[in-house]
Design a protein around this motif. Sequence first.
Motif, PDB file in Angstrom:
ATOM      1  N   ALA A  66      -2.285 -55.857 -39.905  1.00  0.00           N
ATOM      2  CA  ALA A  66      -0.856 -55.530 -39.786  1.00  0.00           C
ATOM      3  C   ALA A  66      -0.079 -56.025 -40.997  1.00  0.00           C
ATOM      4  CB  ALA A  66      -0.279 -56.128 -38.514  1.00  0.00           C
ATOM      5  N   MET A  67      -0.375 -57.244 -41.439  1.00  0.00           N
ATOM      6  CA  MET A  67       0.339 -57.795 -42.591  1.00  0.00           C
ATOM      7  C   MET A  67       0.010 -57.016 -43.860  1.00  0.00           C
ATOM      8  SD  MET A  67       2.339 -59.992 -41.436  1.00  0.00           S
ATOM      9  CE  MET A  67       2.943 -60.576 -42.985  1.00  0.00           C
ATOM     10  N   LEU A  68      -1.255 -56.750 -44.100  1.00  0.00           N
ATOM     11  CA  LEU A  68      -1.647 -56.043 -45.312  1.00  0.00           C
ATOM     12  C   LEU A  68      -1.170 -54.594 -45.287  1.00  0.00           C
ATOM     13  CD1 LEU A  68      -5.247 -57.472 -45.817  1.00  0.00           C
ATOM     14  CD2 LEU A  68      -3.095 -58.248 -46.840  1.00  0.00           C
ATOM     15  N   TYR A  69      -1.183 -53.971 -44.128  1.00  0.00           N
ATOM     16  CA  TYR A  69      -0.715 -52.591 -43.977  1.00  0.00           C
ATOM     17  C   TYR A  69       0.763 -52.464 -44.347  1.00  0.00           C
ATOM     18  CZ  TYR A  69       0.428 -48.186 -41.592  1.00  0.00           C
ATOM     19  OH  TYR A  69       0.879 -46.930 -41.287  1.00  0.00           O
ATOM     20  N   ASN A  70       1.528 -53.514 -44.050  1.00  0.00           N
ATOM     21  CA  ASN A  70       2.966 -53.491 -44.299  1.00  0.00           C
ATOM     22  C   ASN A  70       3.366 -54.206 -45.582  1.00  0.00           C
ATOM     23  OD1 ASN A  70       4.282 -52.128 -41.888  1.00  0.00           O
ATOM     24  ND2 ASN A  70       2.854 -53.533 -40.916  1.00  0.00           N
ATOM     25  N   GLY A  71       2.407 -54.598 -46.408  1.00  0.00           N
ATOM     26  CA  GLY A  71       2.705 -55.201 -47.695  1.00  0.00           C
ATOM     27  C   GLY A  71       2.972 -56.691 -47.657  1.00  0.00           C
ATOM     28  N   GLY A  72       2.770 -57.331 -46.515  1.00  0.00           N
ATOM     29  CA  GLY A  72       2.986 -58.768 -46.405  1.00  0.00           C
ATOM     30  C   GLY A  72       1.832 -59.557 -47.000  1.00  0.00           C
ATOM     31  N   SER A  73       1.912 -60.862 -46.900  1.00  0.00           N
ATOM     32  CA  SER A  73       0.846 -61.706 -47.446  1.00  0.00           C
ATOM     33  C   SER A  73       0.187 -62.503 -46.322  1.00  0.00           C
ATOM     34  CB  SER A  73       1.397 -62.659 -48.507  1.00  0.00           C
ATOM     35  OG  SER A  73       2.332 -63.539 -47.934  1.00  0.00           O
ATOM     36  N   VAL A  74      -1.034 -62.929 -46.580  1.00  0.00           N
ATOM     37  CA  VAL A  74      -1.832 -63.674 -45.613  1.00  0.00           C
ATOM     38  C   VAL A  74      -2.323 -64.951 -46.275  1.00  0.00           C
ATOM     39  CG1 VAL A  74      -3.893 -63.655 -44.167  1.00  0.00           C
ATOM     40  CG2 VAL A  74      -2.578 -61.550 -44.484  1.00  0.00           C
TER      41      VAL A  74
END
Length: 90
Positions: A66-74
């Motif tokens: 979900a984070m990577l799909y929306n451009g967020g970071s992990v």
Amino acid sequence: QPNDCMTFSYTSGTTGPPKCAMLSHKNFASFSAIMDLNPDLNLNEEDSYLSYLPLPHVLERMCVFAMLYNGGSVTYAIGYLGSIRGTSRN
């Protein structure tokens, strides 16, 4: 094809023998559609997520996706060794 296996998810076997579940492309496409259609979910490149469950755990895999799909970071927690940070930008 939508029902072809995309990845495997293994259980730890804490309550019995370890098991494996096959997750299809359709599983991930459905999850993406849910994120896109939910107006209350507004993840973007300013969001970050602390990954603390084992990556084979299906909930952890979906949260990271979900984070990577929306451009967020992990940020991956690695216990006493510190952490490593991975970022994806759309």
